[in-house]
Design a protein around this motif. Structure first.
Motif, mmCIF file in Angstrom:
data_model
loop_
_atom_site.group_PDB
_atom_site.id
_atom_site.type_symbol
_atom_site.label_atom_id
_atom_site.label_comp_id
_atom_site.label_asym_id
_atom_site.label_seq_id
_atom_site.Cartn_x
_atom_site.Cartn_y
_atom_site.Cartn_z
ATOM 1 N N PHE A 58 10.856 7.055 -23.963
ATOM 2 C CA PHE A 58 10.686 6.697 -25.603
ATOM 3 C C PHE A 58 10.243 5.367 -26.126
ATOM 4 C CE2 PHE A 58 12.316 5.762 -29.742
ATOM 5 C CZ PHE A 58 12.527 6.885 -30.799
ATOM 6 N N TYR A 59 10.643 4.326 -25.295
ATOM 7 C CA TYR A 59 10.168 3.130 -25.667
ATOM 8 C C TYR A 59 10.515 2.378 -24.281
ATOM 9 C CZ TYR A 59 9.701 -1.428 -27.462
ATOM 10 O OH TYR A 59 9.297 -2.924 -27.650
ATOM 11 N N GLY A 60 9.488 1.834 -23.671
ATOM 12 C CA GLY A 60 9.512 1.072 -22.584
ATOM 13 C C GLY A 60 8.275 0.451 -21.854
ATOM 14 N N LYS A 61 8.380 -0.025 -20.847
ATOM 15 C CA LYS A 61 7.340 -0.819 -20.177
ATOM 16 C C LYS A 61 6.754 -0.102 -18.790
ATOM 17 C CE LYS A 61 8.368 -5.243 -21.744
ATOM 18 N NZ LYS A 61 8.728 -6.887 -21.457
ATOM 19 N N SER A 62 7.350 1.020 -18.605
ATOM 20 C CA SER A 62 6.915 1.716 -17.115
ATOM 21 C C SER A 62 6.849 3.033 -17.284
ATOM 22 C CB SER A 62 7.743 1.377 -16.077
ATOM 23 O OG SER A 62 8.172 -0.251 -15.899
ATOM 24 N N LEU A 63 5.878 3.904 -16.464
ATOM 25 C CA LEU A 63 6.087 5.108 -16.281
ATOM 26 C C LEU A 63 6.595 5.260 -15.009
ATOM 27 C CD1 LEU A 63 2.147 6.137 -17.079
ATOM 28 C CD2 LEU A 63 4.318 6.721 -18.646
ATOM 29 N N LEU A 64 7.476 6.447 -14.604
ATOM 30 C CA LEU A 64 8.139 6.661 -13.547
ATOM 31 C C LEU A 64 7.612 8.014 -12.859
ATOM 32 C CD1 LEU A 64 11.880 5.876 -14.976
ATOM 33 C CD2 LEU A 64 10.130 4.488 -13.588
ATOM 34 N N GLU A 65 7.165 7.818 -11.675
ATOM 35 C CA GLU A 65 6.782 9.008 -10.917
ATOM 36 C C GLU A 65 7.942 9.607 -9.623
ATOM 37 O OE1 GLU A 65 2.164 9.637 -10.587
ATOM 38 O OE2 GLU A 65 2.978 8.084 -9.013
ATOM 39 N N TYR A 66 7.993 10.858 -9.624
ATOM 40 C CA TYR A 66 8.998 11.243 -8.538
ATOM 41 C C TYR A 66 8.010 12.524 -7.794
ATOM 42 C CZ TYR A 66 12.204 9.395 -11.957
ATOM 43 O OH TYR A 66 12.808 8.529 -12.894
ATOM 44 N N ASN A 67 8.938 13.123 -6.911
ATOM 45 C CA ASN A 67 8.334 14.356 -6.191
ATOM 46 C C ASN A 67 9.149 15.230 -6.802
ATOM 47 O OD1 ASN A 67 10.815 14.356 -4.416
ATOM 48 N ND2 ASN A 67 9.569 13.496 -2.919
ATOM 49 N N PHE A 68 8.887 16.576 -6.271
ATOM 50 C CA PHE A 68 9.496 17.847 -7.038
ATOM 51 C C PHE A 68 10.607 17.953 -6.176
ATOM 52 C CE2 PHE A 68 5.390 18.493 -8.444
ATOM 53 C CZ PHE A 68 5.580 19.469 -9.676
ATOM 54 N N ARG A 69 11.235 17.366 -5.338
ATOM 55 C CA ARG A 69 12.750 17.119 -4.687
ATOM 56 C C ARG A 69 13.549 16.267 -5.400
ATOM 57 N NH1 ARG A 69 9.096 17.660 -1.389
ATOM 58 N NH2 ARG A 69 8.770 15.349 -0.876
ATOM 59 N N GLY A 70 12.952 15.680 -6.391
ATOM 60 C CA GLY A 70 13.841 14.660 -7.167
ATOM 61 C C GLY A 70 13.675 13.225 -6.978
ATOM 62 N N GLU A 71 12.926 12.774 -5.753
ATOM 63 C CA GLU A 71 12.927 11.440 -5.062
ATOM 64 C C GLU A 71 12.029 10.837 -5.766
ATOM 65 O OE1 GLU A 71 13.378 13.234 -0.480
ATOM 66 O OE2 GLU A 71 11.562 12.792 -1.365
ATOM 67 N N PHE A 72 12.393 9.359 -6.012
ATOM 68 C CA PHE A 72 11.626 8.678 -6.900
ATOM 69 C C PHE A 72 10.545 7.773 -6.092
ATOM 70 C CE2 PHE A 72 11.450 3.859 -8.202
ATOM 71 C CZ PHE A 72 10.321 4.165 -9.371
ATOM 72 N N LEU A 73 9.408 7.983 -6.596
ATOM 73 C CA LEU A 73 8.327 7.411 -5.736
ATOM 74 C C LEU A 73 7.799 6.062 -6.240
ATOM 75 C CD1 LEU A 73 6.062 10.641 -5.721
ATOM 76 C CD2 LEU A 73 7.674 9.958 -4.066
ATOM 77 N N GLN A 74 7.646 5.679 -7.527
ATOM 78 C CA GLN A 74 7.176 4.393 -8.022
ATOM 79 C C GLN A 74 7.082 4.252 -9.640
ATOM 80 O OE1 GLN A 74 2.901 3.624 -7.738
ATOM 81 N NE2 GLN A 74 2.359 5.714 -8.103
ATOM 82 N N SER A 75 7.472 3.064 -9.708
ATOM 83 C CA SER A 75 7.276 2.695 -11.292
ATOM 84 C C SER A 75 5.677 2.164 -11.560
ATOM 85 C CB SER A 75 8.371 1.816 -11.537
ATOM 86 O OG SER A 75 7.952 1.155 -12.864
ATOM 87 N N ILE A 76 5.150 2.830 -12.558
ATOM 88 C CA ILE A 76 3.689 2.093 -13.031
ATOM 89 C C ILE A 76 4.054 1.299 -14.214
ATOM 90 C CG2 ILE A 76 1.506 2.777 -13.644
ATOM 91 C CD1 ILE A 76 2.083 5.670 -12.379
ATOM 92 N N ASP A 77 4.042 -0.010 -13.971
ATOM 93 C CA ASP A 77 4.031 -0.838 -15.020
ATOM 94 C C ASP A 77 2.891 -0.911 -16.161
ATOM 95 O OD1 ASP A 77 6.377 -1.520 -14.030
ATOM 96 O OD2 ASP A 77 5.604 -3.342 -12.865
ATOM 97 N N VAL A 78 3.454 -0.720 -17.342
ATOM 98 C CA VAL A 78 2.405 -1.016 -18.670
ATOM 99 C C VAL A 78 2.845 -1.840 -19.677
ATOM 100 C CG1 VAL A 78 1.267 0.568 -20.626
ATOM 101 C CG2 VAL A 78 1.985 1.598 -18.289
ATOM 102 N N SER A 79 2.011 -2.487 -20.479
ATOM 103 C CA SER A 79 2.443 -3.551 -21.349
ATOM 104 C C SER A 79 3.756 -2.993 -22.111
ATOM 105 C CB SER A 79 1.241 -4.128 -22.194
ATOM 106 O OG SER A 79 0.752 -2.876 -22.704
ATOM 107 N N VAL A 80 3.573 -2.005 -22.752
ATOM 108 C CA VAL A 80 4.326 -1.220 -23.559
ATOM 109 C C VAL A 80 4.048 0.197 -23.877
ATOM 110 C CG1 VAL A 80 3.242 -1.927 -25.889
ATOM 111 C CG2 VAL A 80 5.687 -1.455 -25.901
ATOM 112 N N ILE A 81 5.111 0.865 -23.815
ATOM 113 C CA ILE A 81 4.992 2.395 -24.385
ATOM 114 C C ILE A 81 5.874 2.827 -25.443
ATOM 115 C CG2 ILE A 81 5.280 4.865 -23.338
ATOM 116 C CD1 ILE A 81 4.897 3.665 -20.419
#
Length: 244
Positions: A138-161
């Motif tokens: 809703f408001y933040g600085k990063s996108l979050l990626e996971y796989n279909f088993r719910g495991e966290f893969l990475q954070s994609i940093d963005v200036s603002v979302i």
């Protein structure tokens, strides 16, 4: 017809059956989006008339899915994302993954402030081919990626979302759009390729006002909606026009 378009088509059929006629000289009212993708629309001026149409003229496959109602599977249905084999259901503080039989598979991330955790969600996108799910805040600085088993893969940093909407491209790259406020412009679009290279694009025509005439902050009252029911990454911005 792809499953992503199913819900949009059903809604349009209901509207058509209840209220829509057709203009003189038109076989159908339609808006051409791309060469291979057409959205059908109804003319509000014709709502006084009605005509019957068969559901089979619009939909080639349809099924009702009862989602699992166990305690761990309960979720407030806000936004639904459908792929060939999965159903993702998002509310502001959870993303739950189901299969097409309605069986609950896993939570994707969880609320919190640590790695792979989020506070409030707004958008999501799923890509079975690359085994990836991306959540936008809703408001933040990063996108979050996971796989279909719910495991966290990475954070994609963005200036603002601000109320981010995301979409995986066929090559696995990511597109992001969000609300961009006129008094503090950032970017309108972001492309993240498969190597992590980011390309920011501005579009001043999409700026929204975050301040009302009295100087009060109203920016978060605006909404950005992406239905994910066309081959292109289409979206709409709804500016505040209602008193709360």
């Amino acid at each position: 017809m792809s499953k992503k378009k199913l819900y949009c088509v059903i809604l349009l059929v209901c509207l058509l059956c209840c209220a829509c006629g057709k203009k003189e000289g038109y076989n159908a009212l339609s808006y051409q989006v791309t060469e291979n993708d057409t959205l059908f629309i109804c003319d509000a001026e014709q709502w006084g008339n009605s005509r019957q149409t068969k559901l089979s003229n619009w939909v080639t496959d349809f099924k009702c899915i009862q989602l699992e109602n166990s305690d761990t599977a309960l979720v407030k249905g806000w936004k639904v994302y459908i792929t060939d084999n999965y159903i993702g259901v998002l509310d502001e503080q959870a993303f739950k993954l189901f299969n097409h039989q309605g069986k609950f598979l896993c939570n994707i991330g969880r609320t919190g402030q640590g790695p792979g955790e989020y506070k409030v969600l707004y958008g999501a996108t799923l890509n079975e081919k690359f085994d990836k799910i991306c959540l936008a805040p809703f408001y933040g600085k990063s996108l979050l990626e996971y796989n279909f088993r719910g495991e966290f893969l990475q954070s994609i940093d963005v200036s603002v979302i601000v109320k981010g909407q995301v979409r995986y491209q066929p090559d696995g790259s990511l597109l992001l759009t969000h609300l961009q406020f006129a008094n503090s412009p950032t970017f309108q679009y972001l492309h993240v390729d498969t190597t992590g290279i980011k390309t920011y694009i501005n579009d001043d025509s999409k700026l929204v006002s975050s301040i009302d005439e009295e100087g009060n902050f109203i920016g978060f009252n605006n909404e950005i909606w992406a239905g994910n029911n066309t081959s292109e990454f289409t979206y709409h911005i709804f500016e505040t026009d209602t008193l709360y």
